[in-house]
Design an enzyme around this catalytic site. Structure first.
Site, PDB file in Angstrom:
ATOM      1  N   SER A  27      -3.200   1.111   0.088  1.00 25.88           N
ATOM      2  CA  SER A  27      -1.838   0.900  -0.403  1.00 25.88           C
ATOM      3  C   SER A  27      -1.836   0.875  -1.922  1.00 25.88           C
ATOM      4  O   SER A  27      -2.837   0.500  -2.558  1.00 25.88           O
ATOM      5  CB  SER A  27      -1.291  -0.434   0.133  1.00 25.88           C
ATOM      6  OG  SER A  27      -0.098  -0.801  -0.543  1.00 25.88           O
ATOM      7  N   TYR A  74      -2.037  -9.581   1.015  1.00 26.97           N
ATOM      8  CA  TYR A  74      -1.956  -8.202   1.499  1.00 26.97           C
ATOM      9  C   TYR A  74      -2.597  -7.263   0.482  1.00 26.97           C
ATOM     10  O   TYR A  74      -3.426  -6.409   0.839  1.00 26.97           O
ATOM     11  CB  TYR A  74      -0.501  -7.802   1.739  1.00 26.97           C
ATOM     12  CG  TYR A  74      -0.336  -6.334   2.055  1.00 26.97           C
ATOM     13  CD1 TYR A  74      -0.706  -5.830   3.298  1.00 26.97           C
ATOM     14  CD2 TYR A  74       0.190  -5.446   1.109  1.00 26.97           C
ATOM     15  CE1 TYR A  74      -0.561  -4.477   3.592  1.00 26.97           C
ATOM     16  CE2 TYR A  74       0.345  -4.104   1.400  1.00 26.97           C
ATOM     17  CZ  TYR A  74      -0.039  -3.618   2.638  1.00 26.97           C
ATOM     18  OH  TYR A  74       0.100  -2.280   2.916  1.00 26.97           O
TER      19      TYR A  74
END
Length: 253
Positions: free
Chosen positions: A148, A161
Site C-alpha cells: 500500500s 495498518y
C-alpha cells in the site's frame, strides 16, 4: 493489451473472494492462467470459480485462512494435487482496520499483523519452493505482493495498518536479494485509494466517512486497475523484473 505469454501458467491468488484478488483471478484466467482461488469465504470462491469456468477458464476454489498454518498447509496439498507446482503467486489477502493508537485496539492490531504480515509469510513459505523449481527449469516464476502507499505516507489513525504494509514492502525488497539470483521475480505493488471491500471493515464512523469523502474527491482506482497492472508485470520476458510499482489515482498523486 494482450497478455498472451500468460497462457498455460498456474497461479495461486490469496484474498480471491473479493477486491484485487478477485479481479486478478478473473483477468489472469481470461488470459489462459489456471487460477487457484484462496480465501475464507467458500461460497464466494465457488461462485467465482463457476463464472471463470463458464467463460472457458480454469479455476480451483480452495477455502483457506492465511492466518492459520494448518489451513494453509491443507490448501497447498489441494493445489498441488489439482494443478501440480505453481509459477505465479499473488499475495492479495489483507485487512485495513484504522483507529487511533490511543484506543489500544489490540484485537485489530493482531488481526492486521496475522493477515498482512504473517499470512503473507505463510504463503511464501508454502509456494516459494515451487517458484524456485520452475525458474531452475527455465520457466517464468513470479511472486507479487500487494502492499500500500501507506507503507510510505503516514495517514492519521492508520499507523498499524501502514506499519504492516511497510513490513511487506521491506520484505519484498529483501526477498529480491535472495530470489532474484535464482531467477524468481519479486514485485511489490503499492496502490493508493482503490475501491475494494477494505473500507467496509472500518468500525470508526468518522474514519469511514473520511474515506468516502476521499473517493468523492479523488476518483479512486478500481480493483481491475490493479489486476491489469499485475497481468502486465507478470507477462514481461522472464529476465525483466518490474520490482516496485506505486499506482495512485491521478488526483491523489
Amino acid at each position: 493489451m494482450s497478455y498472451a505469454t500468460l497462457a498455460g501458467r498456474t497461479a495461486v491468488i490469496t484474498g480471491a473472494a473479493s477486491g484485487m484478488g478477485e479481479a486478478t483471478a478473473r483477468l489472469l484466467a481470461a488470459h489462459g492462467v489456471r487460477v487457484a482461488l484462496l480465501a475464507r469465504r467458500t461460497e464466494r470462491l465457488t461462485e467465482l470459480a463457476a463464472v471463470i469456468q463458464a467463460a472457458g477458464g480454469q479455476a480451483l476454489p480452495v477455502t483457506a485462512d492465511v492466518t492459520d498454518q494448518t489451513s494453509v498447509d491443507a490448501a497447498v496439498e489441494r493445489v498441488h494435487a489439482a494443478y501440480g507446482r505453481v509459477d505465479l503467486v499473488v499475495n492479495a489477502a489483507g485487512v485495513m482496520l484504522p483507529n487511533p493508537v490511543t484506543d489500544g485496539r489490540t484485537d485489530e492490531w493482531q488481526r492486521m499483523l496475522d493477515t498482512n504480515v504473517s499470512g503473507a509469510l505463510r504463503v511464501l513459505r508454502a509456494f516459494t519452493p515451487d517458484l524456485i523449481a520452475v525458474a531452475a527449469d527455465g520457466g517464468t516464476a513470479d511472486l507479487v505482493n500487494i502492499s500500500s502507499i501507506g507503507a510510505h505516507i503516514a495517514f492519521p489513525h492508520y499507523a498499524v495498518y501502514g506499519a504492516t504494509k511497510a513490513a511487506l514492502t521491506y520484505l519484498s525488497q529483501s526477498l529480491r536479494t535472495e530470489l532474484g539470483p535464482r531467477d524468481v521475480r519479486v514485485t511489490n505493488i503499492e496502490p493508493g485509494l482503490t475501491d475494494t471491500e477494505l473500507g467496509g471493515h472500518i468500525d470508526n464512523a468518522e474514519l469511514a466517512g473520511q474515506l468516502d469523502g476521499m473517493f468523492d474527491a479523488l476518483q479512486g482506482l478500481s480493483a481491475h486497475d490493479i489486476a491489469d497492472l499485475i497481468a502486465y508485470t507478470t507477462s514481461r520476458a522472464r529476465h525483466v523484473n518490474l520490482r516496485q510499482a506505486i499506482v495512485l489515482p491521478t488526483r491523489q498523486a
